[in-house]
Design an enzyme around this catalytic site. Structure first.
Site, PDB file in Angstrom:
ATOM      1  CB  SER A 152     -12.792   3.800 -23.458  1.00 42.58           C
ATOM      2  OG  SER A 152     -11.899   2.743 -23.603  1.00 42.58           O
TER       3      SER A 152
ATOM      4  CG  ASP B 118      -3.757  11.649 -12.537  1.00 43.36           C
ATOM      5  OD1 ASP B 118      -4.607  12.164 -11.784  1.00 43.36           O
ATOM      6  OD2 ASP B 118      -3.812  10.468 -12.910  1.00 43.36           O
TER       7      ASP B 118
ATOM      8  CE  LYS C 136     -15.628  -0.953 -21.670  1.00 39.77           C
ATOM      9  NZ  LYS C 136     -14.213  -1.229 -21.967  1.00 39.77           N
TER      10      LYS C 136
END
Length: 719
Positions: A476, A487, A501
């Protein structure tokens, strides 16, 4: 355990069913009254179906195809080992496979309750028959025969006849008895344990209510949307609210039912079990006792909420857990863990730091910082009261970064292993400490609108090289932070693939209870979802957690990974250029590293052992298998110890004593209790994965110092 790995894990309790669609039962059914359906349940059913259709993220038609999926899921949830229903039952049920969609939209539950009642009849009759056999002193169980039992019945056919079911249960009972005998019980003691176990299951079956049936039916339906969409009955809702509260007085473990066992999903950071150190994810709880000398109550086959009730208790009291370790071979001995119940304290979940030094091949020394982030926390109550000193992950890490700056570290490892998530706001603001202004995560709602409001707003506090350490239990909010760092090319992700998740749930009130429903999904700034796939590390480290058993991808109806448009974002380091050399250095190190050789061999041995689909019911064969398995583990461990200059263990029991550290030694007990009372410390010397993450960071630092294309020329740590 009759299923090797039943994958419908979203709280599948040992629930019963029933009604009479068929003619005379092949087994003599117990005298059970059909369960009653209430008007409130009918209204709640129609309300849930409507809410799923309008508000769930997964848009699917409520039609015959969904009805067929429901029936399969319902039967698999109720009878995962395919050992209670008969083939004739299943054929009769499938005559109604296309009607459940219409029934549920109208609030009609009769056919689904019929199936539930039939299951109650089947299981009660089976337990009664098996109990009579266990209590028959004339009936002997011969452990010298070369019987085998199929332990992977997830896709096995249901028994075609009563005789076939009897044979399956003869072997199952024999296997249960043999497991107890192999755990050092006499055959009479094993019979007694199994008799108590089945009597308790029979008693609970007779006590089941229409609410139990309703929960089983509705959750088998909601799980078709995704595993995190669940109906919470008033009782389940009470447990849910307790588990969401940090004031829970217990052991700090998240549990689920899997087959007949209560399995540990994960440990709450800084909770009593986590600090005590013996209970591990995927361990199976066999029995529960109160206080240090209390009788151990066998809980195999119990409902999850009943096991939780036994484990939960007052602060400072002791609960005893008899545990079958996750890595144990079939028939392996259990061990008993004493855990002192306590509150999970927010301050003990706080991030903490450590500093250690490593040298490269040229013997240049580097000082590395570690920040362990066990959860993404925020003291909302203190924040609402405008307390200027309220605690949060970001505030604590900011202070730790300042302390590490004073110690002149060359780079930092952020350890997110076992971090199950928490506050999305904190995941965003923590990212803000390492990147300049820019988006952190995208959120797509049910209506397909995309929000990019969670952003970094400030200049980065730390600009030097970082490594993010994750594992399968990083979930999460952890995945949002790690995904953003990856990224942006801000740091190297090291470890194993994260949980996956990537969805958001909300609670909706109902006529009775509440519906936890998935309403949106997380997407990284690169456009890829964190759902299902999670974060894939740049450098992979071994993980003893099997991704087929733990993680979003282990669920049958998990939302899929997908992709939306990338959002414009910066790139800090040219990791594509740096990673090949870093990977090569890592590969060379672990070829000769004793700890990694040990982990690799241990994992291969465990995988080989757990892949078996059949087990022997011959005592001599099983004892030989157990001895061989333990000797192989002993040999692997001693190889590692010799290379470390440590004294080899003489027997496998010596390893167990070091791992478990239990017994009657009062000094050891006092030492263990004292250790559990203190926050867990970071110790790279005892953590080979953390040490290797340090070497990867060291290579990263050296690579950036030699590079010319680092954003803003941030080649060294700089605050």
């Amino acid at each position: 355990m009759l299923c090797k790995s039943h994958r419908l894990k979203a709280g599948a309790l040992c629930l019963g069913l029933g009604i009479s669609l068929l003619t005379a039962l092949p087994l003599a059914a117990a005298d059970l009254e059909p369960l009653k359906i209430t008007d409130q349940q009918r209204k709640t059913t129609a309300e849930i179906v409507s809410s799923l259709h309008k508000h769930h993220y997964r848009d699917q038609n409520i039609d015959d195809a969904l009805s067929e999926k429901f029936l399969k899921n319902y039967l698999d949830t109720l009878d995962p080992s395919r050992s209670y229903f008969l083939k004739a039952d299943i054929e009769e049920f499938y005559k109604h496979q296309n009607k459940f969609d219409d029934d549920f939209q109208k609030g009609e539950l009769k056919t689904s309750f019929v199936i539930f009642d039939r299951y109650r009849e089947r299981i009660s009759a089976r337990l009664e028959k098996t109990l009579k056999q266990l209590e028959d002193d004339e009936l002997k169980y011969d452990f010298t025969e070369n019987d085998t039992l199929n332990v992977d019945r997830e896709k096995a056919p249901w028994p075609a006849t009563a005789a076939e079911a009897d044979e399956l249960w003869r072997k199952r009972t024999k296997a249960d008895l043999l497991n107890l005998v192999l755990a050092d019980k006499t055959i009479d003691e094993a019979r007694e344990v199994l008799t108590k176990r089945y009597k308790n299951q029979l008693r609970r079956m007779s006590q089941q209510t229409g609410e139990d049936a309703f929960s089983a039916v509705i959750n088998a339906f909601t799980m078709l949307y995704d595993p995190h969409t669940n109906y919470l009955s008033p009782r389940t809702l009470e447990n849910f609210n307790i588990n969401m509260s940090l004031s829970l007085e217990g052991i700090g473990a998240m549990l689920q039912s899997e087959d007949e066992y209560t399995k540990v999903v994960r440990l709450i950071p800084a909770g009593p079990a986590d600090k005590q150190g013996q209970l591990k994810p995927a361990d199976r709880i066999v029995a529960v006792g109160q206080d240090k000398e209390g009788e151990l109550v066998d809980v195999v086959g119990w409902r999850l909420d009943e096991v939780v009730d036994l484990i939960r208790g007052k602060k400072d009291s002791v609960v005893r857990l008899e545990v079958l370790p996750s890595k144990a071979a079939a028939g392996a001995a259990t061990h008993v863990i004493n855990i002192k119940r306590d509150k999970v304290k927010l301050e003990e979940q706080a991030a903490q730091k450590a500093v250690f030094e490593l040298s490269d091949a040229e013997e240049n020394s580097y000082k590395l910082g570690v920040i362990d982030v066990p959860t993404f926390y925020m003291d909302f109550e203190a924040y609402r009261k405008r307390d200027p000193n309220y605690k949060s992950t970001t505030r604590d890490v900011f202070n730790l970064l300042s302390e590490l700056a004073a110690e002149n570290v060359d780079g930092i490892i952020i350890d997110l292993r076992n971090n199950g998530g928490g506050s999305l706001h904190e995941a965003t603001s923590l990212t803000d400490l390492f990147i300049d202004q820019g988006p952190v995560v995208q959120i797509r709602q049910t209506n397909q609108l995309i929000s990019r409001n969670y952003r970094s707003h400030s200049k980065a506090v730390f600009r030097g090289p970082i490594v993010i350490l994750i594992n399968r239990l990083s979930a999460s909010a952890s995945e949002i932070f790690a995904g953003a760092i990856q990224d942006y090319g801000r740091g190297i992700i090291v470890g194993s693939q994260s949980f996956g998740k990537g969805s958001v749930q909300s609670l909706q009130p109902l006529q009775s209870g509440q519906l936890k429903i998935t309403e949106s999904k997380f997407y990284r700034v690169s456009g890829g979802s964190t759902q299902h796939k999670g974060v894939v590390p740049d450098i992979t480290l071994p993980d003893m957690i099997d991704p087929e058993d733990v993680g979003e991808s282990s669920y049958d109806y998990a939302l899929p990974w997908d992709q939306i448009h990338e959002v414009k974002h910066d790139h800090y380091f040219d990791l594509a250029a740096l990673l090949p050399a870093i990977q090569k250095s890592h590969d060379e190190r672990i070829k000769t590293d004793p700890d990694f050789i040990f982990l690799s061999k241990q994992q291969a041995l465990i995988d080989k052992n757990s892949d078996r689909t059949e087990i022997s019911l011959n005592e001599k064969t099983r004892r030989t298998e157990k001895t061989d398995y333990e000797q192989q583990l002993l040999s692997i461990e001693n190889e590692r110890r010799k290379t470390r200059g440590l004294e080899p263990y003489k027997t496998y029991a010596d390893i167990s004593e070091d791992d478990i550290k239990e017994g009657d030694d009062p000094d050891k007990e006092a030492e263990a209790e004292a250790a559990a009372a203190e926050p867990k410390k970071i110790d790279p010397a005892k953590d080979p994965l953390l040490t290797e993450a340090g070497y990867i960071l060291l290579d990263f630092i050296r690579g950036t110092n030699n590079a010319d294309d680092v954003k803003d020329d941030t080649k060294v740590a700089n605050f």
